[in-house]
Design an enzyme around this catalytic site. Structure first.
Site, mmCIF file in Angstrom:
data_model
loop_
_atom_site.group_PDB
_atom_site.id
_atom_site.type_symbol
_atom_site.label_atom_id
_atom_site.label_comp_id
_atom_site.label_asym_id
_atom_site.label_seq_id
_atom_site.Cartn_x
_atom_site.Cartn_y
_atom_site.Cartn_z
ATOM 1 N N GLU A 105 0.390 5.230 0.634
ATOM 2 C CA GLU A 105 -0.538 6.276 1.092
ATOM 3 C C GLU A 105 -0.126 7.650 0.585
ATOM 4 O O GLU A 105 0.946 7.824 -0.013
ATOM 5 C CB GLU A 105 -0.614 6.230 2.631
ATOM 6 C CG GLU A 105 -1.170 4.905 3.105
ATOM 7 C CD GLU A 105 -1.489 4.835 4.577
ATOM 8 O OE1 GLU A 105 -1.006 5.689 5.348
ATOM 9 O OE2 GLU A 105 -2.241 3.906 4.952
ATOM 10 N N ASN A 143 0.849 -1.199 0.000
ATOM 11 C CA ASN A 143 0.000 0.000 0.000
ATOM 12 C C ASN A 143 0.880 1.243 0.000
ATOM 13 O O ASN A 143 1.967 1.266 0.594
ATOM 14 C CB ASN A 143 -1.002 -0.008 1.156
ATOM 15 C CG ASN A 143 -0.390 -0.121 2.527
ATOM 16 O OD1 ASN A 143 0.657 -0.735 2.700
ATOM 17 N ND2 ASN A 143 -1.029 0.460 3.517
ATOM 18 N N CYS A 178 -4.046 0.639 -2.576
ATOM 19 C CA CYS A 178 -3.904 -0.584 -1.778
ATOM 20 C C CYS A 178 -2.830 -1.497 -2.376
ATOM 21 O O CYS A 178 -2.527 -1.436 -3.573
ATOM 22 C CB CYS A 178 -5.214 -1.364 -1.754
ATOM 23 S SG CYS A 178 -6.531 -0.620 -0.788
ATOM 24 N N GLU A 189 -3.000 -4.641 -3.040
ATOM 25 C CA GLU A 189 -3.518 -5.549 -4.068
ATOM 26 C C GLU A 189 -3.549 -4.870 -5.424
ATOM 27 O O GLU A 189 -3.213 -5.460 -6.451
ATOM 28 C CB GLU A 189 -4.939 -6.006 -3.701
ATOM 29 C CG GLU A 189 -5.041 -6.772 -2.392
ATOM 30 C CD GLU A 189 -5.271 -5.889 -1.178
ATOM 31 O OE1 GLU A 189 -4.721 -4.766 -1.128
ATOM 32 O OE2 GLU A 189 -5.984 -6.321 -0.272
HETATM 33 N N1 THU Z 1 -5.222 -1.420 2.552
HETATM 34 C C1 THU Z 1 -4.654 -2.245 1.630
HETATM 35 O O1 THU Z 1 -3.572 -1.966 1.105
HETATM 36 N N2 THU Z 1 -5.311 -3.387 1.313
HETATM 37 C C2 THU Z 1 -6.462 -3.815 1.901
HETATM 38 O O2 THU Z 1 -6.967 -4.861 1.548
HETATM 39 C C3 THU Z 1 -7.080 -3.015 2.966
HETATM 40 C C4 THU Z 1 -6.515 -1.664 3.164
HETATM 41 C C5 THU Z 1 -4.487 -0.205 2.958
HETATM 42 C C6 THU Z 1 -5.040 1.097 2.487
HETATM 43 C C7 THU Z 1 -4.484 2.052 3.539
HETATM 44 O O3 THU Z 1 -3.166 2.418 3.174
HETATM 45 C C8 THU Z 1 -4.408 1.210 4.784
HETATM 46 O O4 THU Z 1 -4.446 -0.132 4.361
HETATM 47 C C9 THU Z 1 -5.512 1.471 5.788
HETATM 48 O O5 THU Z 1 -6.757 1.384 5.184
#
Ligand code: THU
Length: 134
Positions: free
Chosen positions: A44, A42, A53, A55
């Protein structure tokens, strides 16, 4: 490639997570039909909504390299250093996966110590997809 090996790729990818705002670190490892692994973390953003994210990072990397057929994804997530929590893909990532993955595509979730597997059909029944648009 075993589920455990694929999850280990996700554990390594998670170490690259850029998540200074949530401190929720996620790693993903996507296995293509020809056996190649594409990883993602992920990423941000200070404006929050541009956050990507793990994925989607993995699937966009793969598709941009010419891959379109996949058999499985491993996902590990949690706060802090250890991937302590069960982390299921968010709704947006499920929809992105739906574009390229069949119902028998496998999800390898949990932690290396407690792996739980699901099919894509189990986590996104009645999905909207390309077949709806013809
Ligand atoms: N996040 C992911 O990368 N994958 C997921 O399946 C759930 C959420 C990340 C997005 C954000 O950076 C952090 O987790 C909190 O939501």
């Amino acid at each position: 490639m075993t589920d455990r090996e694929l999850m280990q790729y996700a554990v390594e990818a998670r170490k690259k997570s850029y998540s200074p705002y949530s401190n929720f670190r996620v790693g993903a490892a996507l296995l293509s039909k020809n056996g190649k692994v594409y990883t993602g973390c992920n990423i941000e953003n200070a404006a929050y909504t541009p956050t990507n994210c793990a994925e989607r990072t993995a699937i966009f990397k793969a598709v941009s390299e010419g891959e379109r057929e996949f058999t499985a994804i491993a996902i590990v997530g949690g706060k802090g250093e250890e991937p302590a929590d069960f982390c299921a893909p968010c709704g947006v990532c499920r929809q992105v996966l739906a574009e390229f993955c069949n119902g028998d595509f496998r999800l390898v979730l949990g932690t290396p110590e407690n792996i739980q597997t699901f099919t894509f059909a189990e986590i996104l029944p009645y999905s909207f997809g390309k077949s709806d648009l013809h």
